[in-house]
Design an enzyme around this catalytic site. Structure first.
Site, mmCIF file in Angstrom:
data_model
loop_
_atom_site.group_PDB
_atom_site.id
_atom_site.type_symbol
_atom_site.label_atom_id
_atom_site.label_comp_id
_atom_site.label_asym_id
_atom_site.label_seq_id
_atom_site.Cartn_x
_atom_site.Cartn_y
_atom_site.Cartn_z
ATOM 1 N N GLY A 16 1.229 -0.843 0.063
ATOM 2 C CA GLY A 16 -0.206 0.407 -0.198
ATOM 3 C C GLY A 16 1.173 1.475 -0.044
ATOM 4 O O GLY A 16 1.777 1.285 -0.333
ATOM 5 N N LEU A 17 -0.212 1.592 0.751
ATOM 6 C CA LEU A 17 1.272 3.647 0.961
ATOM 7 C C LEU A 17 1.543 4.483 -0.474
ATOM 8 O O LEU A 17 2.470 4.656 -1.033
ATOM 9 C CB LEU A 17 1.900 3.735 1.910
ATOM 10 C CG LEU A 17 1.986 3.873 3.534
ATOM 11 C CD1 LEU A 17 3.613 3.788 3.782
ATOM 12 C CD2 LEU A 17 1.241 4.833 3.770
ATOM 13 N N CYS A 18 0.623 3.840 -1.669
ATOM 14 C CA CYS A 18 0.573 4.259 -2.879
ATOM 15 C C CYS A 18 -0.098 5.307 -3.728
ATOM 16 O O CYS A 18 -0.945 5.045 -4.289
ATOM 17 C CB CYS A 18 1.408 3.593 -3.584
ATOM 18 S SG CYS A 18 0.522 2.604 -3.826
ATOM 19 N N GLY A 19 -0.596 5.910 -2.324
ATOM 20 C CA GLY A 19 -2.051 7.550 -3.287
ATOM 21 C C GLY A 19 -2.866 6.660 -3.562
ATOM 22 O O GLY A 19 -3.147 5.342 -2.570
#
Lengths: 317, 144
Positions: free
Chosen positions: A86-89
């Site tokens: 995750g953590l990709c907008g």
């Protein structure tokens, strides 16, 4: 007042350590993105040359092959390419939104163009293959029929990662398990622009391939197109056109899937880079504001102390 | 003028590109062919083996496996291979290890799916080819 400034101080500390993390992640994503973009660009040469051969082959009399067979659509396979992490907008949510839109209207996917005639079928069944953990999770959570998931891709997928998928897909298409195979991936336009896309992989249709190649690099194509009109009889096929096609077509499918995976990974890393850059920027703003508040609180405390001392002194007189 | 424009490409990258080649020998499914400039257009399937091309009187050796090739009208040779390696860049020890590993897996899964079987067989072929070519041109590696 002293308590307040202590709280602010603590917040500044926590925000700046978060900033350190996001900054580091931004750097990592940036370097991974460069690598992924390079690989994606390099694959384009192969795709173009393979396409050239197919064009030459198309000048020969029709050859019948299971992979070229276009039939009414009853079962569709959607290959959903997402990221593992995750953590990709909005990277994953964009592609999932796009895919779920067509999963909810399965009949739209059933449209098939057979020799110029548009053929529509009802009651299309859709199966999903998840590439990347996020897509697989989505399919599982929403009750779609997830037949397989591949979640062990490296950061820049290579042919060995793709082979299991392509072999499975090719086999199932030949065995008529599916009548249409679509790949959903994120197309890499630039570091700040990526678009979610659905592309037909099988049956191999000329229009789709042409689209893919124009997307790949219009400049390259135009540059190398002094169309030499070779006569058909000039071309030699060893051992014969049929077996040449049998080797070329699976490769084309592989290349398409590889391309999709590479584009997707390039997009993922640039999306993550942007998300992390935004987070770092937000952290900088936040720290500035907190610093201002902290100074204000400190000054207020000092002023108050002076006022108290002055007040005390005045009372003594 | 009479030179071959040679391009060697794998799905991952362009391995080699040069338009000053005198002749190329390529292993195909119907046997090894040698291409000279002004060859007639041809499309064929590659086989694991050793490829040699001559540039300025000097031989260059490559190990390649799987894929296809196209010879175009204007002395252009395009090789689309699954795996290509310069002979003297082959890591013989690693090829040996990879082959041994694949053979071991092969023994284990003998009674399982055909797909895996075919894949492993391809790996073994490829590694065997790398080994063969790598060993043959070992001296090239040392002299560099």
């Amino acid at each position: 007042m002293a308590v307040n400034s202590k709280v602010i101080k603590r917040r500044i500390k926590s925000v700046s350590s978060t900033k350190k993390i996001t900054k580091a992640m931004e750097m990592v994503a940036a370097s991974k993105m460069r690598r992924a973009v390079d690989t994606a660009l390099r694959t384009r040469t192969y795709a173009k040359l393979a396409w050239d051969i197919l064009v030459d082959l198309s000048k020969t009399p029709e050859v019948k092959l299971p992979l070229l067979e276009v039939r009414p659509v009853k079962n569709v396979l959607v290959i959903l390419v997402t990221s593992n992490r995750g953590l990709c907008g909005s990277f994953n949510s964009n592609i999932i939104k796009k895919t779920s839109l067509s999963l909810k209207n399965p009949d739209n996917l059933g449209v098939q163009d057979i020799e110029g005639k548009i053929l529509k079928t009802d009651n299309v069944k859709i199966d999903v293959v998840g590439v990347g953990r996020k897509g697989a999770d989505f399919a599982k959570r929403n009750g779609y029929n997830l037949t397989a998931s591949f979640t062990t891709f490296s950061d820049t997928p290579n042919l060995n990662d793709i082979l299991p998928i392509s072999q499975m897909v090719l086999k199932q298409y030949e065995e008529r398990v599916y009548d249409k195979v679509v790949v959903a991936y994120t197309d890499f336009k630039s570091a700040i622009a990526q678009t979610a896309k659905l592309k037909q992989v099988l049956p191999i249709s000329k229009i789709d391939l042409e689209n893919m190649l124009t997307e790949l690099g219009e400049e390259d194509l135009k540059k190398e197109k002094p169309v030499v009109d070779e006569k058909l009889s000039d071309y030699l096929f060893e051992p014969n056109p049929q077996s040449v096609l049998e080797t070329v077509l699976p490769r084309l499918v592989e290349t398409q899937l590889l391309q999709a995976a590479l584009e997707s990974s390039a997009s993922e890393h640039s999306a993550r880079m942007m998300a992390m850059r935004n987070a770092s920027d937000a952290a900088v703003d936040m720290i500035a504001e907190l610093n201002l508040n902290f100074n204000k609180a400190r000054q207020a405390a000092i002023t108050q102390e002076i006022a108290e001392i002055a007040g005390g002194a005045a009372a003594l007189e | 003028m009479n030179k071959i424009n040679l391009k060697i490409v794998t799905p991952e990258k362009v391995i080699y590109q040069n338009d000053q080649i005198d002749q190329v020998s390529i292993p195909t499914s119907t046997g090894e062919i040698t291409v000279l400039p002004n060859h007639i257009p041809l499309v064929s399937i590659l086989q694991s083996g050793e490829m040699v091309f001559k540039e300025n009187g000097q031989d260059n050796y490559f190990a390649l496996s799987g894929g296809f090739l196209e010879i175009k009208n204007n002395s252009e040779v395009v090789i689309l291979a699954d795996n290509v390696e310069r002979a003297h860049e082959i890591n013989v020890e690693r090829a040996e290890a990879a082959k041994a590993k694949a053979e071991e897996q092969m023994k284990e899964i003998k009674n399982r799916e055909d797909v895996d079987f075919a894949r492993l067989q391809a790996v073994i072929d490829r590694e065997a080819n790398r080994l063969r070519v790598g060993n043959k041109y070992r001296h090239l590696r040392k002299s560099e």
